[in-house]
Design an enzyme around this catalytic site. Sequence first.
Site, short mmCIF file in Angstrom:
data_model
loop_
_atom_site.label_atom_id
_atom_site.label_comp_id
_atom_site.label_asym_id
_atom_site.label_seq_id
_atom_site.Cartn_x
_atom_site.Cartn_y
_atom_site.Cartn_z
N GLY A 62 -39.27 7.70 0.62
CA GLY A 62 -38.65 8.44 1.56
C GLY A 62 -37.19 9.30 1.12
O GLY A 62 -36.96 8.89 0.03
N GLY A 64 -33.47 10.18 1.96
CA GLY A 64 -32.19 10.09 3.05
C GLY A 64 -31.27 11.16 2.38
O GLY A 64 -31.54 12.27 1.85
N PHE A 66 -28.75 11.01 0.54
CA PHE A 66 -28.32 11.03 -0.84
C PHE A 66 -29.42 11.51 -1.81
O PHE A 66 -28.96 12.19 -2.48
CB PHE A 66 -28.34 9.46 -1.17
CG PHE A 66 -27.84 9.00 -2.43
CD1 PHE A 66 -26.67 8.98 -3.26
CD2 PHE A 66 -29.13 9.07 -3.49
CE1 PHE A 66 -26.17 8.56 -4.18
CE2 PHE A 66 -28.66 8.70 -4.71
CZ PHE A 66 -27.31 8.51 -5.05
N GLY A 67 -30.59 11.36 -1.44
CA GLY A 67 -31.68 12.12 -2.46
C GLY A 67 -32.91 11.33 -1.99
O GLY A 67 -33.16 10.71 -0.93
N VAL A 69 -35.84 8.33 -2.69
CA VAL A 69 -35.91 6.80 -3.31
C VAL A 69 -37.62 6.85 -3.65
O VAL A 69 -38.31 7.21 -2.79
CB VAL A 69 -35.63 5.86 -2.08
CG1 VAL A 69 -35.92 4.45 -2.77
CG2 VAL A 69 -34.37 5.97 -1.86
N ASP A 179 -21.87 3.06 5.16
CA ASP A 179 -23.20 3.86 5.82
C ASP A 179 -23.96 2.55 6.26
O ASP A 179 -25.17 2.45 6.02
CB ASP A 179 -23.91 4.35 4.66
CG ASP A 179 -25.06 5.37 5.26
OD1 ASP A 179 -24.78 5.68 6.53
OD2 ASP A 179 -25.89 5.90 4.62
N LYS A 181 -26.02 0.67 8.52
CA LYS A 181 -27.07 0.93 9.66
C LYS A 181 -28.30 0.27 9.60
O LYS A 181 -28.54 -0.39 8.40
CB LYS A 181 -27.45 2.49 9.58
CG LYS A 181 -27.94 2.93 8.33
CD LYS A 181 -28.24 4.49 8.35
CE LYS A 181 -28.70 4.88 6.92
NZ LYS A 181 -29.16 6.27 7.03
N ASP A 196 -27.49 0.38 -0.05
CA ASP A 196 -26.59 1.81 0.20
C ASP A 196 -25.13 1.61 0.27
O ASP A 196 -24.51 2.65 0.72
CB ASP A 196 -27.49 2.38 1.14
CG ASP A 196 -28.66 2.92 0.73
OD1 ASP A 196 -28.97 2.99 -0.36
OD2 ASP A 196 -29.39 3.54 1.54
P1 ADP Z 1 -32.27 5.90 4.77
O1 ADP Z 1 -31.50 4.51 4.31
O2 ADP Z 1 -31.79 6.89 5.68
O3 ADP Z 1 -33.53 5.53 5.28
P2 ADP Z 1 -32.60 6.16 1.70
O4 ADP Z 1 -32.56 7.28 1.17
O5 ADP Z 1 -31.54 5.06 1.66
O6 ADP Z 1 -32.70 6.70 3.37
O7 ADP Z 1 -34.11 5.48 1.64
C1 ADP Z 1 -35.25 6.31 1.89
C2 ADP Z 1 -36.69 5.39 1.98
O8 ADP Z 1 -36.43 4.50 0.92
C3 ADP Z 1 -36.29 4.61 3.31
O9 ADP Z 1 -37.53 4.30 3.68
C4 ADP Z 1 -35.83 3.22 2.66
O10 ADP Z 1 -36.38 1.88 3.42
C5 ADP Z 1 -36.33 3.15 1.19
N1 ADP Z 1 -35.62 2.17 0.30
C6 ADP Z 1 -34.34 2.63 -0.04
N2 ADP Z 1 -33.93 1.43 -0.81
C7 ADP Z 1 -34.86 0.73 -0.90
C8 ADP Z 1 -34.94 -0.68 -1.61
N3 ADP Z 1 -34.01 -1.16 -2.32
N4 ADP Z 1 -36.50 -1.21 -1.53
C9 ADP Z 1 -37.30 -0.64 -0.94
N5 ADP Z 1 -37.09 0.49 -0.05
C10 ADP Z 1 -36.04 1.28 -0.17
MG MG Z 2 -30.65 3.72 2.67
#
Ligand code: ADP
Ligand code: MG
Length: 438
Positions: A62, A64, A66-67, A69, A179, A181, A196
Amino acid sequence: SVSGSGSISTDSERTPIRVDSQDSQVSDGEATDGKGWPRQNSLSMREWDIPFDDLNLGDALGTGHFGTVYRGSWYGDVAIKVLNMDQMGDIDMEKTLEAFKLEVATFRKTRHENLVLFMGACMKPPRLAIVTSMCKGLTLFTHIHIRKDKFNMNRTTMVAQQISQGMGYLHARGIIHKDLKSKNIFLQNGKVVITDFGLFSVTKLCFGNRKGKGLSIPRGWLCYLAPEIMCSLKAQQNQLDDELPFSKASDVYAFGTVWYELLCGEWPFKAQPPESIIWQVGKGMKQTLANLQASRDVKAPLFPISPSPLPSLRQFAEKGKPKHHDRHYHLPKDTSHSASSEAIRPRNSQVTSLRNLAEQGKPKGLNEWHLDHLNLEDNDDENGLSLSAEDILMSCWSFKPGDRPDFVRLLNTFEKLPKKRLVRSPSHPIQLSRSAES
Ligand code: ADP
Ligand code: MG
């Protein structure tokens, strides 16, 4: 337990971390103590460097603010957060790199079971990425808003407790999450994992550099922002690159919103346009727990709302102000005409005043006014809890940052919530096992 958070003190904490934007490499002489052992106090960023090519990038999980993931592997499953470097000029790049290295230094200092495990970072521009352990469970966001899972009181408290532990630890280390949430809180087999923390500065830079966009407000972000942050948003209008007044207290405010989500299964100010939320929060108005009963089986509220029938306004006027009542009051809308009584007039600016509401219109989702917490009886152990859920919420959402509790105090509160008051109805049986876990 977070009880140790006050006494966390390790050598590495006192050790200044070298964040050298020019060159993160250290010479051999610096890296050893002369006997061939790496010297603790000369840890460099180098140790946390992971060559980007060493990573096996999998599917994108996904994007977010930031960039993006990615799922990936690096000696096992990892999550790889790749900083979005598009649309950045050279100067911005340098600024970003510096901010990024600071974030990494922050990350590096964290070791707590309720915080995601930092494994390393790719720090060679233009490939900036943070590698953490992969969280296996679902986020609280997914549980609450997508799957509509109902958490019983036991689980709600357990989750809140663990968030407070992780956050208490971060704060003891001087780290502000910025952040917090439900999307950044994972639940794995009943264990809370927060992600995060401290990444917001980089995020912010990404925002600021997006051309022609002005202030871009990610969906679902506003309701976590404390009034003082709302107000500075308002003041700037066009950009996010000035410092926003994030603080430990603003993290506590955000936690209040997570607590609300856990209790009500939805966001405060749900479905309202951003201007309306900013306006209300900036004025010190708060969503109440009125939705609690609406969104639950009324016969089995997770928190006992009131042990006796709701006190009437008459009773209230006769008996006078109940204990603990420098708090706000919420008036049923159909009795607003009788609000002339001193006893039931809202006392402070933080109250959702009827006038404000009249001007603004009734916020959606605020269908029921309630006097739930106006418990006129003396509070004994049995019904003390009936005040707690909303008390916690309102204190976290205090207008003045200084009035909000810290996480150590919150943790204390959660630990004291009497477990015997768990829901006992057949529709919400007490969960003794992890059967409700994903
Ligand atoms: P947000 O927190 O706003 O959903 P992020 O960029 O932090 O946006 O995360 C993008 C996606 O990656 C989200 O679906 C998030 O649940 C998943 N994600 C982020 N960090 C992890 C992690 N450490 N393990 C598993 N999934 C992650
Ligand atoms: Mg996140």
